[in-house]
Design an enzyme around this catalytic site. Structure first.
Site, PDB file in Angstrom:
ATOM      1  CE  LYS A   1     -13.356  -7.924  -3.672  1.00 56.27           C
ATOM      2  NZ  LYS A   1     -13.190  -9.362  -4.240  1.00 56.27           N
TER       3      LYS A   1
ATOM      4  N   GLY B   1      -0.333  -1.367  -7.218  1.00 55.65           N
ATOM      5  CA  GLY B   1      -0.331  -1.288  -8.710  1.00 55.65           C
ATOM      6  C   GLY B   1      -1.484  -0.341  -9.083  1.00 55.65           C
TER       7      GLY B   1
END
Ligand code: ADP
Ligand code: MG
Length: 386
Positions: A200, A343
């Site tokens: 996003k 991550g």
């Protein structure tokens, strides 16, 4: 400069080391132990110097009694014993007499691991809310505090900020390495290129706004690029788009048209390769296409410093991991500074086989993003200066 574990005489001292053992566990098995491996240097050093080593870590989220069983550090302790090839005493409580006795009975060079710090979240969010009493209590159990938990250093929790506020302290080797790696970016050898991907735009506004100003090029792929392609007027069909950020993307393209490099083609669901002007209403763009890969490589070939956040496609599915793989592979044998943060970006690089191939793969997801945004991390900020 921050004080480090090396600034203290550890002999005979009770040294609390906050590590990040928040490893992924599936069906009772640790699927990636790199965070445990990442803490070994600091643990071994403390032991060699004659400390009584007290390890603390969180694992997952613990909100009620029923969460405890699945979030015990016991299984982490077993893996730690294997990796260290050493004994580790496991204490099943996070406060009270059992814990205190175990710590007071520690001999020099012995290692103890306390149960999950987030067990203290059950009744009042004390760990995650940095409860004052809890930080003081844990600090009272040791003589020196070392923060080596990079992955939580952007969070204000009792086991980092709370303890550090009440005890002399320093950082461990893992955090030192993270900070040194990101410091390279203060004076990058140019051209300095950012690769941005991931899910996003809204998650990454801070990173985009900070880095677009200082970089020479920003290559945008992943689902993130759909929003930008949509801003340029292309139909992106059923692809993931941040509708609320199309105007933001338009402005950015206008202001930085020479820096922003967007995809030409895409692998859509069903594995067909299409250029953006061929995309239908029912198509879903899931990876960058071959022309885009070549375009990105040509910019990367002239770049000297590269920061990468966000996979370039839906890499969890092998058929859409090619773009991410190709760019990782291209960069893996070049003599360039390459730093990966985020991550999923780190797990893509590790899962696709690029463990030791870059200048640095950050062990912290959110923490590395905040560093890229130029923010101070609370858990590091609190550590004493030399
Ligand atoms: P990081 O954790 O490295 O900051 P993000 O969390 O922003 O990265 O994004 C990672 C996710 O983005 C992954 O789950 C990946 O599958 C997804 N993703 C990347 N490209 C696409 C795409 N084209 N369509 C759907 N999902 C995508
Ligand atoms: Mg992510």
């Amino acid at each position: 400069m921050k004080k480090t574990i090396k600034d203290y005489d550890l002999r005979g001292k009770k040294v609390i080391i906050r590590v990040d053992f928040n490893v992924p566990i599936e069906n009772g098995k640790i699927t990636d132990d790199s965070r445990i491996v990442g803490a070994l240097d600091t643990i071994r050093y403390a032991k060699e110097k004659g400390a009584k080593v007290i390890l603390m870590s969180h694992l997952g989220r613990v909100k009620e009694e029923a969460d405890k069983e699945k979030h015990s550090l016991k299984i982490v302790c077993e893996r730690l014993i294997k990796l260290l090839k050493d004994d580790v005493i496991f204490v099943e409580s996070t406060r009270g007499e059992i814990l205190e006795n175990a710590i007071n009975n520690l001999k020099d060079k012995e290692i103890l691991l306390m149960e999950n710090t987030r067990f203290e979240d059950i009744d009042g969010n004390r760990e995650s809310g940095n409860d004052e009493e809890l930080g003081k209590y844990w600090a009272s159990l040791g003589d020196i505090f070392i923060n080596d938990a990079f992955g939580v250093s952007h969070r204000k929790c009792a086991s980092v900020v709370g303890i550090a506020s009440n005890l002399k302290n320093g950082i461990g080797f893992l955090i030192e390495k993270e900070l040194n790696s990101f410091k390279i970016l203060d004076k990058p050898k140019r051209p300095y290129t950012i690769i941005l991907g991931g899910a996003k735009v809204s998650d990454k506004i801070g990173v985009i706004d900070t880095l677009i100003k200082v970089c020479d090029y920003m290559l945008i792929g992943g689902a993130m690029s759909n929003t930008f392609m949509s801003a340029l007027g292309y139909n992106v069909g059923e692809s993931l788009v941040d509708e609320d950020y199309i105007d933001y993307a338009k402005e950015l393209i206008k202001e930085y048209k020479d820096k922003i490099i967007l995809p030409i083609d895409s692998i859509i669901e069903g594995c067909e390769l299409k250029e953006y002007n061929e995309i239908n209403n029912s198509d879903k763009c899931l990876d960058i296409g071959s022309k885009t890969i070549e375009k990105f490589k040509s910019i990367l070939s002239i770049s000297n410093t590269i920061v990468w956040n966000g996979p370039l496609g839906y890499f969890e599915k092998e058929e859409y991991s090619f773009g991410t793989y190709e760019i990782l592979n291209y960069l893996s044998d070049k003599n360039k500074v390459v730093i990966l943060g985020g991550g999923d970006t780190a797990s893509a690089a590790l899962n696709l086989g690029f463990k030791d191939k870059f200048t640095h793969i950050s062990t912290g997801g959110g923490a590395s993003l905040e560093l890229l945004e130029g923010k101070e991390l609370v858990g590091i900020d609190i550590i004493e200066e030399v």
